[in-house]
Design a protein around this motif. Structure first.
Motif, short mmCIF file in Angstrom:
data_model
loop_
_atom_site.label_atom_id
_atom_site.label_comp_id
_atom_site.label_asym_id
_atom_site.label_seq_id
_atom_site.Cartn_x
_atom_site.Cartn_y
_atom_site.Cartn_z
N UNK A 145 0.82 -1.21 0.00
CA UNK A 145 0.00 0.00 0.00
C UNK A 145 0.86 1.26 0.00
N UNK A 146 1.97 1.21 0.72
CA UNK A 146 2.86 2.37 0.82
C UNK A 146 3.92 2.42 -0.28
N UNK A 147 3.97 1.40 -1.11
CA UNK A 147 4.90 1.41 -2.23
C UNK A 147 6.36 1.28 -1.83
N UNK A 148 6.65 0.48 -0.80
CA UNK A 148 8.04 0.37 -0.33
C UNK A 148 8.54 -1.08 -0.33
N UNK A 149 7.85 -1.98 -1.00
CA UNK A 149 8.25 -3.39 -0.97
C UNK A 149 9.64 -3.61 -1.56
N UNK A 158 19.86 5.23 2.74
CA UNK A 158 19.79 4.83 1.34
C UNK A 158 18.41 5.10 0.73
N UNK A 159 17.55 5.74 1.52
CA UNK A 159 16.19 6.04 1.09
C UNK A 159 16.00 7.54 0.92
N UNK A 160 15.09 7.91 0.04
CA UNK A 160 14.73 9.32 -0.10
C UNK A 160 13.89 9.74 1.11
N UNK A 161 13.68 11.06 1.25
CA UNK A 161 12.86 11.54 2.35
C UNK A 161 11.46 10.97 2.32
N UNK A 162 10.87 10.91 1.12
CA UNK A 162 9.54 10.35 0.99
C UNK A 162 9.48 8.89 1.37
N UNK A 163 10.51 8.13 0.97
CA UNK A 163 10.55 6.71 1.31
C UNK A 163 10.73 6.51 2.82
N UNK A 164 11.57 7.35 3.43
CA UNK A 164 11.76 7.25 4.88
C UNK A 164 10.45 7.52 5.63
N UNK A 165 9.68 8.52 5.16
CA UNK A 165 8.43 8.82 5.84
C UNK A 165 7.41 7.70 5.65
N UNK A 166 7.44 7.03 4.50
CA UNK A 166 6.56 5.89 4.28
C UNK A 166 6.93 4.73 5.20
N UNK A 167 8.23 4.52 5.40
CA UNK A 167 8.68 3.49 6.34
C UNK A 167 8.23 3.86 7.75
N UNK A 190 7.58 16.39 -0.81
CA UNK A 190 7.02 17.15 -1.93
C UNK A 190 5.52 16.86 -2.00
N UNK A 191 4.80 17.64 -2.79
CA UNK A 191 3.35 17.56 -2.82
C UNK A 191 2.86 16.16 -3.22
N UNK A 192 3.49 15.57 -4.22
CA UNK A 192 3.04 14.25 -4.68
C UNK A 192 3.20 13.22 -3.57
N UNK A 193 4.38 13.20 -2.94
CA UNK A 193 4.62 12.24 -1.85
C UNK A 193 3.69 12.51 -0.67
N UNK A 194 3.45 13.79 -0.40
CA UNK A 194 2.56 14.15 0.70
C UNK A 194 1.14 13.65 0.45
N UNK A 195 0.65 13.86 -0.76
CA UNK A 195 -0.71 13.42 -1.10
C UNK A 195 -0.84 11.91 -1.01
N UNK A 196 0.18 11.19 -1.46
CA UNK A 196 0.14 9.73 -1.43
C UNK A 196 0.13 9.22 0.01
N UNK A 197 0.93 9.85 0.87
CA UNK A 197 0.98 9.42 2.27
C UNK A 197 -0.36 9.66 2.95
N UNK A 198 -0.94 10.82 2.73
CA UNK A 198 -2.23 11.13 3.35
C UNK A 198 -3.31 10.18 2.85
N UNK A 199 -3.27 9.83 1.56
CA UNK A 199 -4.23 8.87 1.03
C UNK A 199 -4.16 7.55 1.79
N UNK A 200 -2.94 7.10 2.10
CA UNK A 200 -2.77 5.84 2.85
C UNK A 200 -3.33 5.98 4.26
N UNK A 201 -3.04 7.09 4.93
CA UNK A 201 -3.51 7.28 6.30
C UNK A 201 -5.04 7.33 6.34
N UNK A 202 -5.64 7.98 5.36
CA UNK A 202 -7.10 8.06 5.32
C UNK A 202 -7.71 6.68 5.02
N UNK A 203 -7.02 5.90 4.20
CA UNK A 203 -7.53 4.57 3.87
C UNK A 203 -7.46 3.64 5.07
#
Length: 238
Positions: A145-149, A158-167, A190-203
């Motif tokens: 769901x978080x796209x980190x498999x 070794x991860x980007x900021x967005x990947x670290x926040x998803x972890x 960034x906005x794209x990563x932020x929107x994707x993370x919030x979508x997961x939390x809401x789901x």
């Protein structure tokens, strides 16, 4: 998709079960010589099970201090915090540490991943602390769901900021907590990563009937909540 087991309360309480979070006169005072500063001033708050609330306010208004006290990360000067009917500051440190690990999730703005552990090990740490692997299929579901498999065997640096926040989000969600606290979870994204993370939390919130308490500077994000509160000079209104 998600299945949530009902857990018994560890203590009796007269607070209605639907009120998952209740504070009474919650106050945090910092003393500097003859001066004192009330970072949080006499806050009364009631949040229902499954509700999403957001807290906004200027830097230094006390919103992060409030969030840390709600989650048991910072002890108040006075007042009470009840989660699922439990007075969290009436427990011993050991009792609360064990209870919090199972019932509360927290996402930090600065990720707070352990640098010597892989992404997978960081995510599974709360399960190990709880004494074993719970919800074995949920780990795979959550990572998908978080796209980190494909990043699970990488270290945090070794991860980007967005990947670290998803972890960090996966770590907060892995034990299916009753309530999730998030302190500026999109602040470094960034906005794209932020929107994707919030979508997961809401789901996950919708599918687990999870309560979400979010501190943010992003007013558009705050408006997604069921209720929006404003913090100013330590006082909460809304």
């Amino acid at each position: 998709m998600f299945k949530k087991k009902k857990r018994a309360f560890t203590q009796k309480s007269t607070i209605p079960e639907e009120n998952v979070l209740v504070t009474q006169a919650l106050t945090k005072t910092y003393f500097q010589g003859d001066y004192h500063i009330k970072a949080v001033d006499n806050v009364y708050l009631t949040v229902r099970r499954g509700e999403f609330i957001s807290i906004v306010g200027a830097s230094g208004s006390g919103k992060s201090t409030l969030l840390h006290m709600l989650a048991g990360l910072d002890r108040p000067t006075s007042g009470r915090v009840y989660i699922s009917g439990n007075d969290i500051y009436d427990m011993t440190n050991d009792e609360f540490s064990s209870w919090r690990n199972r019932r509360i999730g927290f996402i930090f703005q600065s990720f707070n991943l352990l640098p010597v552990l892989t992404a997978k090990e960081n995510i599974q740490m709360p399960q190990k602390i709880a004494g074993g692997t719970h919800y074995p299929f949920y780990f795979d579901e959550l990572c998908e769901l978080l796209g980190i498999k494909d990043r699970l065997h990488h270290l945090p640096n070794e991860l980007s900021g967005g990947q670290q926040q998803r972890v960090a989000a996966a770590r907060a969600l892995i034990n299916k907590p009753d309530i999730l606290f998030a302190d500026e979870p999109t602040g470094n994204l960034d906005r794209k990563s932020a929107d994707e993370l919030i979508d997961v939390l809401l789901r996950t919130r919708a599918e687990l009937n999870q309560t979400l308490v979010l501190v943010t500077h992003d007013l558009e994000l705050a408006k997604l909540a069921d209720r929006v509160y404003t913090m100013s000079d330590g006082e909460l209104s809304g």
